[in-house]
Design an enzyme around this catalytic site. Sequence first.
Site, PDB file in Angstrom:
ATOM      1  CG  ASP A 199      -0.610  -0.108  -4.400  1.00 59.86           C
ATOM      2  OD1 ASP A 199      -0.598   1.057  -4.866  1.00 59.86           O
ATOM      3  OD2 ASP A 199       0.428  -0.751  -4.196  1.00 59.86           O
ATOM      4  CB  SER A 200      -3.663   2.997  -0.985  1.00 55.13           C
ATOM      5  OG  SER A 200      -2.492   2.472  -0.386  1.00 55.13           O
TER       6      SER A 200
END
Length: 134
Positions: free
Chosen positions: A88-89
């Site tokens: 994810d980020s």
Amino acid sequence: MAANSLTGASISMRSRFPQSNHSLVFHSISGRSNVSFSWQPHFTRLRVTCAAKPETVEKVCKIVKKQLALPDDSNVTGESKFAALGADSLDTVEIVMGLEEEFGISVEEDSAQNITTVQEAADLIEAIIEKQIP
């Protein structure tokens, strides 16, 4: 009985950008050729990139595996997308931090946000290192 025939080919290439007036046209009829090329100068960005060295890609793969806690036998290659590997980020930020530490570089935030694959990360690393060489 003699037959008259006309054989020919035509190829036309235009820029994929609608605001551009670049074109290349080639016509051939019965062995005669005509080539025309028109170029309307516009401020067009040209970007030439070279693939990173295999050893850089390999190091990035190891760092990505480590940061994402992937098994050693995971198939991570230059084409691997971080999102497809489960990142994810926040994971991507941690990967970039690991790369900065490993390679002794600093990645600007704008550049870090554009990295989506192992190859892009390796290419960016080599570009940064190249800029650091006097």
